[in-house]
Design a protein around this motif. Structure first.
Motif, short mmCIF file in Angstrom:
data_model
loop_
_atom_site.label_atom_id
_atom_site.label_comp_id
_atom_site.label_asym_id
_atom_site.label_seq_id
_atom_site.Cartn_x
_atom_site.Cartn_y
_atom_site.Cartn_z
N LYS A 84 -17.79 20.50 96.97
CA LYS A 84 -18.28 21.83 97.76
C LYS A 84 -18.83 22.65 96.80
CE LYS A 84 -14.73 21.08 101.45
NZ LYS A 84 -13.63 21.71 102.10
N GLN A 85 -18.37 22.98 95.70
CA GLN A 85 -19.11 23.75 94.92
C GLN A 85 -20.42 23.26 94.54
OE1 GLN A 85 -18.13 26.75 93.84
NE2 GLN A 85 -19.88 27.20 92.65
N SER A 142 -23.03 24.04 97.25
CA SER A 142 -23.25 25.43 97.30
C SER A 142 -24.32 25.67 96.42
CB SER A 142 -22.18 26.52 96.85
OG SER A 142 -21.57 26.38 95.58
N CYS A 167 -26.11 18.50 97.65
CA CYS A 167 -24.97 18.21 98.63
C CYS A 167 -24.70 16.85 99.08
CB CYS A 167 -25.44 18.96 100.00
SG CYS A 167 -25.36 20.73 99.92
#
Length: 302
Positions: free
Chosen positions: A281-282, A285, A289
């Motif tokens: 997820k980091q 961000s 992705c």
């Protein structure tokens, strides 16, 4: 096709021993070497360069220098050309520092026209071509630079050519150039790291790790070396060491998405799903992705 632009003379300046005219007449990219004329049609200068950060800040070499060159013996002309070439090299370096590589190449090309035996300017233009991923032109310039000066003072040409050989998977040739650089300069973190990449591509992982170790010894804050060493450890299944290197890579550069992604892969492999999902997820961000989407498609990290 020919084109004309209008402007005013804003002042006279000295660029080393060369008098230059500052003018508001636009000098477009690729137009260096054109004539600057006054309102009577008389040649007053030769357009040369512009300052990118300014608005209509353009310069021409004063016509008196053209007249002086035409009246001088060939040896004196060569000396003046060399001095003028240095001015273009300095301007090219300024553009390179600003990552204006096309403008830098234009300046280096003008320098080469004036002094075609300058190994340094071929190396600098090759580096600019490399930044633009124009490998064929970069390689040609590095080759010419090394032909003109194969000595230890020209180690960056060997380095640049080694990088280009790596890009086109000519790994033995890349290795030869990096080895030559190290013989001349054994204290560069960059060359050890790049040779480590070559050894990794050759699947010689222990040698690669040794080179990454040396790069880190030379600079313990060299983030990319930790990342590359982590990749080598990951490939030979030394996951704990790989994770430790990704940890350090992230400490040194908290926005390095590839370190998060690769650490996520290891955490998922080790069934540490919470840690893996957090890293994926980091990375997402930060713009990476793809791996998170893969995990979600498998019912992980929902």
């Amino acid at each position: 096709s020919n084109s004309l632009s209008e402007g005013i003379i804003a002042g006279l300046r000295q660029n080393g021993t060369i008098s230059v005219i500052q003018t508001t007449a636009a000098i477009s990219h690729g137009s260096s070497g054109g004539g600057l004329f006054n309102n009577k049609g008389r040649l007053v200068g030769i357009t040369t360069f512009k300052i990118v950060d300014g608005e209509n800040v353009n310069f021409a070499v004063h016509v008196k220098h053209v007249s002086e060159l035409l009246s001088k013996p060939v040896k004196e002309i060569s000396a003046n050309n060399a001095n003028l070439a240095i001015s273009h090299i300095k301007m090219g370096e300024k553009f390179s520092d600003q990552m204006q590589y096309e403008l830098a190449i234009e300046e280096y090309t003008l320098a080469i026209r004036l002094d075609s035996n300058n190994a340094y300017v071929f190396e600098k233009r090759g580096s600019a071509y490399s930044e633009l991923n124009q490998s064929v032109r970069a390689m040609a310039d590095f080759d010419q630079s090394i032909r003109l000066d194969p000595s230890e003072t020209n180690e960056w040409a060997y380095f640049g050519r080694g990088v280009e050989y790596t890009k086109i998977n000519q790994l033995d040739l890349a290795l030869a150039d990096f080895n030559q650089y190290i013989r001349y300069n054994p204290n560069s973190k960059f060359v050890y790291n790049n040779r480590g990449i070559v050894y990794s591509n050759l699947k010689q992982y222990e040698r690669a790790i040794a080179d990454y170790n040396e790069a880190i010894r030379l600079d313990p804050t060299f983030q990319i070396a930790f990342y590359d060493r982590g990749n080598a450890y990951r490939t030979i299944n030394k996951y704990d060491l790989a994770i430790a290197d990704y940890d350090q890579s992230i400490r040194l550069n908290p926005n390095h998405k590839s370190s998060y992604n690769n650490r996520a892969v290891l955490y998922i492999t080790l069934k540490k799903y919470q840690n893996g999902c957090s890293d994926a997820k980091q990375a997402c961000s930060l713009g990476g992705c793809k791996y998170l989407e893969t995990l979600k498609s498998k019912g992980i990290c929902n």
